[in-house]
Design a protein around this motif. Sequence first.
Motif, short mmCIF file in Angstrom:
data_model
loop_
_atom_site.label_atom_id
_atom_site.label_comp_id
_atom_site.label_asym_id
_atom_site.label_seq_id
_atom_site.Cartn_x
_atom_site.Cartn_y
_atom_site.Cartn_z
N VAL A 234 104.90 60.48 -65.30
CA VAL A 234 105.20 61.46 -66.30
C VAL A 234 105.74 61.02 -67.49
O VAL A 234 106.71 59.94 -67.49
CB VAL A 234 105.84 62.72 -65.66
N SER A 235 105.33 61.23 -68.68
CA SER A 235 106.01 60.97 -69.75
C SER A 235 106.15 62.14 -70.77
O SER A 235 105.89 63.20 -70.72
CB SER A 235 104.79 60.23 -70.78
N TYR A 236 108.05 62.08 -70.88
CA TYR A 236 108.57 63.59 -71.44
C TYR A 236 109.05 63.21 -72.52
O TYR A 236 109.77 62.17 -72.66
CB TYR A 236 109.38 63.78 -70.15
N LEU A 237 109.00 64.15 -73.39
CA LEU A 237 109.80 63.86 -74.55
C LEU A 237 110.58 65.03 -74.99
O LEU A 237 109.99 66.08 -74.95
CB LEU A 237 108.54 63.66 -75.97
N GLU A 238 111.78 64.99 -75.34
CA GLU A 238 112.55 66.02 -75.69
C GLU A 238 113.17 66.00 -77.21
O GLU A 238 113.00 64.83 -77.57
CB GLU A 238 113.80 66.12 -74.73
N GLY A 239 113.40 66.86 -77.78
CA GLY A 239 113.95 67.00 -79.11
C GLY A 239 112.92 66.99 -80.06
O GLY A 239 111.56 67.13 -79.54
N THR A 269 113.51 60.55 -76.40
CA THR A 269 114.24 61.39 -77.06
C THR A 269 114.35 61.28 -78.36
O THR A 269 114.61 60.06 -78.70
CB THR A 269 115.63 61.43 -76.62
N VAL A 270 114.15 62.42 -79.41
CA VAL A 270 114.37 62.10 -80.45
C VAL A 270 115.44 63.15 -80.93
O VAL A 270 115.11 64.31 -80.81
CB VAL A 270 113.21 62.26 -81.52
N GLN A 271 116.55 62.88 -81.40
CA GLN A 271 117.66 63.58 -81.54
C GLN A 271 118.14 63.65 -83.06
O GLN A 271 118.39 62.70 -83.79
CB GLN A 271 118.99 63.14 -80.70
N THR A 303 114.02 56.05 -73.63
CA THR A 303 113.66 55.61 -75.18
C THR A 303 114.46 56.49 -75.95
O THR A 303 114.31 57.83 -75.61
CB THR A 303 112.22 55.65 -75.43
N GLN A 304 115.23 56.36 -76.99
CA GLN A 304 115.85 57.28 -77.90
C GLN A 304 115.96 56.84 -79.18
O GLN A 304 115.97 55.95 -79.41
CB GLN A 304 117.09 57.79 -77.36
N VAL A 305 115.78 57.88 -79.89
CA VAL A 305 116.12 57.58 -81.36
C VAL A 305 117.05 58.72 -81.80
O VAL A 305 116.86 60.06 -81.73
CB VAL A 305 114.79 57.91 -82.29
#
Lengths: 481, 427
Positions: A234-239, A269-271, A303-305
């Motif tokens: 699964v690939s999950y993206l939040e934000g 995550t992109v915050q 992975t986060q930005v």
Amino acid sequence: MAYTEEELKKELETKEYEYGFYTDIESDTFPVGLNEEIVIAISKKKEEPEWMTQWRLEAFRIWESMEEPTWANVHYEKPDFQKISYYSAPKSADPNKTLDDVDPDLLEMYRKLGISVDEQKKLQNVAVDIVVDSVSVATTFKKTLAEKGIIFMPISEAIKEHPELVKKYIGSVVPQKDNFYAALNSAVFTDGSFCYIPKGVRCPMELSTYFRINQAGTGQFERTLLIADEDSYVSYLEGCTAPSRDENQLHAAVVELIALDGAEIKYSTVQNWFPGNSEGKGGVFNFVTKRAICEKNAKVSWTQVETGSAVTWKYPSCILKGDNSIGEFYSIAVTNNYQQADTGTKMIHLGKNTKSTIISKGISAGKSQNSYRGLVQINSRADGARNFSQCDSLLMGNECGAHTFPYIEAKNKTAMIEHEATTSKIGEDQIFYCNQRGIDTEKAIALIVNGFSKEVLNKLPMEFAVEAQKLLEISLEGSVG
Amino acid sequence: MAFENNVDVEHPVHDVRMAAIKNFEEKGFPSKKEEAWKYTSLNSLQKIDFSIFPKEQNALEYKDVKPYFIHEIDTYKIVFVDGIYSSYLSETTHDGVDICLMSAALTKPMYKQVIDVYFNKIASKDESLTTLNTAFSREGAYIYIPKNKMPKKPIEILHFSTGNEASLLLQPRNLIVVEENAEVQIIERHQSLTSNDTLTNAVTEIFAAKSAIVDFYKIQNDAATASLIDNTYVDQKDKSVVNVHTFSFGGKLTRNNLNFYQNGEYIDSTMNGVTILGEKQHVDHYTLVHHMQPNCESHQDYKGIYGDSSTGVFNGKIIVDKIAQKTNAFQKNNNILISDKASINSKPQLEIFADDVKCSHGCTIGQLDEDALFYLQSRGIPKKEARALLMYAFANNVLSTVRIPELKARINKLIAEKLGVNLGFDL
């Protein structure tokens, strides 16, 4: 003046909305403060079973005995936990608001990010006209997911509908007593997502897409539980890349990922929470606990930005429990103005032949402070463990700071660990080279920053990589003297 | 412990000592809860009842302790036995330079000017063990090199503990002042000659004035019952060069607190270390370089080889102040684990507030290259020797910067002994 039927209809509609809206709010906002009754009330509100209430209470009692951590390299005024209301109804759309009421700066930013008008409205709580298209898309998605047996729903629903899964896994990676904010979250969380991927299923879409259409639950205390059963993916993206101007100053989320044998989770995550204004006033405190557990042959990739929040305190971690499991961490943290970020990862190697990779890019501008804090721990039974870490910092302007605090602990002679960190600024010759070719300084910096962060941007799902790239540019706008 | 009984209240630095003891009383021994002591526990040492003030002077014959000197070359020697100066074993001088005793420097009026300016000026006033030393140290080396001078030969500082008394806590205190354009080479060694426990809590202050050059070599190859807490503070002015080499092969618990403060421009600071441990040894290198002015450089290179149940710690902190533009700060920490029970904790730390800098740190933990080992074996070199050769090669970067050939040969020998091989040649 003629009173047409249409006008009447409109008026009625508006009125109904108005009343419905306000009644709701009144009954759904709890008094400020935190005590056992509030915790019980939240649980009741969510119609939770008894075990969940007890679990929350246990967390609350632990939280009461804990002290707020002070070790992070950030300075801020401590929030008063008794002055926060721990439950309020989710924000409904304000029917009288139009895009014209929205801060033009924000709209300009949306334009730059290339966010559609509908989405802009949604983000700003502007009532959205019924867009047949997106609804049908959402429905199609839901159908596809259901066919595969994938469960994806708010965690409050999951507690009721899939108690056996929630009960088994909640708190298994981040226990209530893990840390101050995790304990607080465990006691009072109100929303979040639950996701279960059955054995051998490859989730056909980025769950992010679905997520965006279904209005992200941007609660103050979010709880996410993601379980990837054996051999699933699964690939999950939040934000979201779009800036959120949330009124809640304190955010303490908990994310738990469980990757069973052979499963793979990619969590991006992109915050971009409100970072405070250029004088450092306001802004969100983001204290997040994110952790994954990897069973045999499993792989978790974070992975986060991070571009937003006044204060960030976040360490997405991997416990590499099973043999041959893999943990990855790719991060870009940008701080500008008075922002402070203390972020990094923990890689705990327990199983044999476990591998971890850490790539962290910190960019500090303005008067901000950007810290990388990480732990690589190889336990005595983790034969053949391998780690590669790289932490690069880029400083822009002479009033910011970049710090690295890597902890490396090896207890096994077969461990191979490499750690590298560099700090530098953008070279004048690099800028000159660009200028000479007709690229102005601001563009040149964007170009160089992009190159600097490329290794991480590449790991983002395609559509977000493009937005994140633009976001970096915008975040650093005006930081060049 | 009845400290006061033996304290000289008339002493010129009595006030400094009182302030220090007050701080120590507040702070006590550092515990693992403190970030700086996260990986090193002093619990085992605190259980031992150390005697602070030796009661009698023990005589040593030169022939008994000769191996501990770099006897191949002529040196000035400042020798202490159980914390008390041994004039018999020493060779001091006042010929152009002052190489003598701390106790003399603190009490005699002719040194007052220097003492007033330098004594206890950079040593921490709130780090508990340093203040413990400030409060109770009585003796140590005093080295003053005036402008444009260089002593004719290197200086050796040796501390022997004979342990005729039970367990001994030694607190030597050294002051080294190197004036403008002067140069000095110093070799320091602590050696226990007894099977009783000893603990040394040493403080050394080094001041390098403009364009001064200081080479300081620390040999730590003590007995298995000896523990050492070595606090070194270095203050550097414009264009000075200070190199500190630390060779840690022995001892039970060793903690090196090495602090550099760059108070000038175009300074060069080097910290090198080779650590080879076995058994249950523990060594903790805690370094700090504080870049406070522009255009300076610092270089750190620490190599460690850990066997048996030994534990190693490296904690390297680099702070670059806002005004310290054009700083180049490099740090390297390479480790080899050769036993299942050995462990290493490494924590490099960069805190950077200036933008026009080049800073990097690297840390590796790994094993000997199996292919290289095989290559050597296939050419008839036994496995043990082959391994030793590779370890030599690993540590050689650091050894090559030792500027006294005889000392380098000595360290090579110590490494060979530690690795249990005889290579029959020097590197």
